[in-house]
Every structure is written in C-alpha cells, then in structure tokens.
Design a protein around this motif. Structure first.
Motif, mmCIF file in Angstrom:
data_model
loop_
_atom_site.group_PDB
_atom_site.id
_atom_site.type_symbol
_atom_site.label_atom_id
_atom_site.label_comp_id
_atom_site.label_asym_id
_atom_site.label_seq_id
_atom_site.Cartn_x
_atom_site.Cartn_y
_atom_site.Cartn_z
ATOM 1 N N GLU A 1 -5.015 -6.693 -5.534
ATOM 2 C CA GLU A 1 -5.178 -5.304 -5.087
ATOM 3 C C GLU A 1 -5.220 -5.247 -3.563
ATOM 4 N N ASP A 2 -4.769 -4.115 -3.019
ATOM 5 C CA ASP A 2 -4.841 -3.918 -1.574
ATOM 6 C C ASP A 2 -6.291 -3.897 -1.121
ATOM 7 N N VAL B 1 -4.039 -4.492 6.172
ATOM 8 C CA VAL B 1 -3.899 -4.450 4.721
ATOM 9 C C VAL B 1 -3.762 -5.887 4.240
ATOM 10 N N ILE C 1 -4.639 -8.616 0.648
ATOM 11 C CA ILE C 1 -4.631 -8.615 -0.815
ATOM 12 C C ILE C 1 -5.862 -9.387 -1.301
ATOM 13 N N MET D 1 0.846 -1.176 0.000
ATOM 14 C CA MET D 1 0.000 0.000 0.000
ATOM 15 C C MET D 1 0.891 1.238 0.000
#
Length: 89
Positions: free
Chosen positions: A64-65, A57, A59, A1
C-alpha cells in the motif's frame, strides 16, 4: 498513488485524522542514483498554500502507498527545486 486526489487524510501522532489539500504530485529522478521517486506536495486544511509540506510516496509491507516525511536535506532540496520549477513555470 492516485494523482487525481485533491485531499489526503493522514493521522497525527495521537491518531487524529488531519486533512491535507494536494497541491502537486511530482515524479523526480535522482541524478546520482537514477532512481525515480514519487512525491506529493500538500498543505494542511485550514492553513495557507504557502505552508506546503513535501512527502515521499513509499510502499509499505502490504504493498500500500505510504506517505513519509523527507529526512534527507539533499533529497528535500531536489524536491524543492522541482516544485519551484513547476510553480514558477
């Protein structure tokens, strides 16, 4: 991120965009599993910085985060301890 972000926009259950101010990014190594995870500490725009929320955080399936709430009490305590050490120091 991207750790240079000052504001993150997330969506609530009704699909409304909600802005969150970023307080801190934390990389924390779990002492038991030795796994390092990334967290972001935020507070909702219009609220006080004392009302912070910790998000993990992760995936998603597209790489994508994805920011997810922390459900595990031990993990949340670990993040709280790390955050407190950064804020106090």
């Amino acid at each position: 991120m991207d750790k240079k972000l000052d504001v993150i926009e997330l969506f609530d259950e009704e699909g409304n965009a909600v802005k969150f101010n970023v307080v801190e990014f934390l990389d924390i190594k779990n002492p038991e599993t030795k796994e390092t995870n990334e967290y972001v500490i935020v507070y909702e725009d219009g609220f006080d910085e004392d009302d912070v929320i910790a998000l993990k955080v992760d995936i998603d399936e597209d790489g994508e985060d994805l920011l997810v709430p922390i459900d595990d009490e031990e993990e949340l305590a670990l993040v709280q301890e790390a955050y407190d050490s950064v804020v106090i120091d």
